[in-house]
Design an enzyme around this catalytic site. Sequence first.
Site, PDB file in Angstrom:
ATOM      1  N   ASP A  27      -5.277  -2.156  13.949  1.00 46.05           N
ATOM      2  CA  ASP A  27      -4.594  -3.675  13.310  1.00 46.05           C
ATOM      3  C   ASP A  27      -5.800  -3.954  12.544  1.00 46.05           C
ATOM      4  OD1 ASP A  27      -5.742  -5.966  14.802  1.00 46.05           O
ATOM      5  OD2 ASP A  27      -6.202  -4.295  15.788  1.00 46.05           O
ATOM      6  N   CYS A  59       7.062  -5.237  -6.196  1.00 43.93           N
ATOM      7  CA  CYS A  59       6.686  -4.445  -7.441  1.00 43.93           C
ATOM      8  C   CYS A  59       7.949  -3.879  -8.049  1.00 43.93           C
ATOM      9  CB  CYS A  59       6.098  -3.116  -6.976  1.00 43.93           C
ATOM     10  SG  CYS A  59       4.356  -3.396  -6.640  1.00 43.93           S
ATOM     11  N   CYS A 110       4.496   1.827  -6.291  1.00 43.29           N
ATOM     12  CA  CYS A 110       4.838   1.258  -5.184  1.00 43.29           C
ATOM     13  C   CYS A 110       6.281   0.627  -5.284  1.00 43.29           C
ATOM     14  CB  CYS A 110       3.949  -0.049  -4.928  1.00 43.29           C
ATOM     15  SG  CYS A 110       4.549  -0.975  -3.377  1.00 43.29           S
ATOM     16  N   CYS A 119       7.743  -1.574  -3.246  1.00 42.54           N
ATOM     17  CA  CYS A 119       8.239  -2.688  -2.570  1.00 42.54           C
ATOM     18  C   CYS A 119       8.976  -3.763  -3.319  1.00 42.54           C
ATOM     19  CB  CYS A 119       6.721  -3.527  -1.846  1.00 42.54           C
ATOM     20  SG  CYS A 119       6.236  -4.771  -3.184  1.00 42.54           S
ATOM     21  N   HIS A 143       3.442  -7.063  -0.853  1.00 42.00           N
ATOM     22  CA  HIS A 143       3.018  -5.790  -1.541  1.00 42.00           C
ATOM     23  C   HIS A 143       1.840  -5.197  -0.833  1.00 42.00           C
ATOM     24  CE1 HIS A 143       1.294  -2.880  -4.082  1.00 42.00           C
ATOM     25  NE2 HIS A 143       0.235  -3.656  -4.064  1.00 42.00           N
ATOM     26  N   ASP A 161      -2.730  -8.974  22.041  1.00 44.04           N
ATOM     27  CA  ASP A 161      -4.176  -8.875  22.677  1.00 44.04           C
ATOM     28  C   ASP A 161      -4.324  -9.650  23.884  1.00 44.04           C
ATOM     29  OD1 ASP A 161      -4.569 -11.338  21.746  1.00 44.04           O
ATOM     30  OD2 ASP A 161      -5.764 -10.877  20.201  1.00 44.04           O
TER      31      ASP A 161
HETATM   32 ZN    ZN Z   1       4.381  -3.254  -4.276  1.00 45.22          ZN
END
Ligand code: ZN
Length: 381
Positions: free
Chosen positions: A266, A309, A304, A306, A335, A93
Amino acid sequence: MGLGFEIKKCSKDSRARIGLVRTSHGPFATPAFMPVGTQATVKALSPHDLRGAGVEIILCNTYHLYLRPGHKVIGELGGLHQFMGWNGPILTDSGGFQVYSLSKLRKIEEEGILFQSHLDGSRHFFTPRLAIEIQEELGSDIAMVLDDCPPYPCTYERAKSSVMRTLRWAESSKEAKGLEGQALFGIVQGSLFRDLREECLKGLTKIGFDGYAIGGLAVGEDVGKRLATLRDLLPQMPPESPRYLMGVGTPYEILEGVKMGVDMFDCVIPTRNARNGTLFTSLGKLNIRNSQYKTDKRPCDPTCNCYTCKNYSRAYLRHLYVSKELLAYRLGTIHNVAFFMNLMERIRRAIMEENLGALEEEISIYFGQEDEHGLLSLCDG
Ligand SMILES: [Zn+2]
């Protein structure tokens, strides 16, 4: 200048579109969400974690990096990508918003903004040229022009003078721009005044930028007014350039923005929420500190994929948060960032399959129209 934008598909029943932006550090798919790495780090995550969560582009804050460690230091160390070990696209920015929201004793003059550092009280004078010089030293892939962000609420006269100054500064920024391979986006101001937003956009497109951002929203106005402003403005934005809605937002607002034709977002919501124990799941948000998770063997979100998880239970996460263990922040942030990346992936798929309505229904059931922006600053400090 330094950007390629290819639109892959436009939705038939909304203004949503999917595309690909090519930068000097690789491409990213749109609609895109950029996690915020204020101090050259997305808090608690390494670049490896970011990649693992599916992140393609991050945002860094010019104001913070100018004050500490200083853009010249980062430049000497090979630029922001090398400094932080992230080789993907970075958007910086201009520092304007943080000057308004964080610094003390700011004074807007025709040439720039005089302000005192929130860190040590030292005095600085930010000009459009200096904002470009800093961002060129940082070596980001997408730089932003310095803009004049009016406070909210503000009078028509104040918003008008902010638009005029933003346009003059946008022109100086473009003149100052010299770095090959770095794109430059203009920023539309105008508060909630429709004619001023239009005037600002017209002025910016006349100067000509690689992309156009919508600034000055998510600063305390209610979500209905924010969406109405976007509804008026977005159809007038050049279709061939990326459109970036700064500082937004929640899953609901992202989806609404996408439907209106926004390509980039964002927000600090996933990272900041992760640090206070609020985790996003496909069935809404959960507060992992809650005692109901004390012996819960399930992952945070069973749908999920990730790292968090796949490897840890809610019970373990809760224990880490309650014990204030540092790993809590990393696992929670991995996560939440992965949740936002999965959301963007699902949005792109839904546009491709002309099925955005079903996703919208799901998001409004589990996340509703809640507004988390309030008056928070748009950096993850
Ligand atoms: Zn996750």
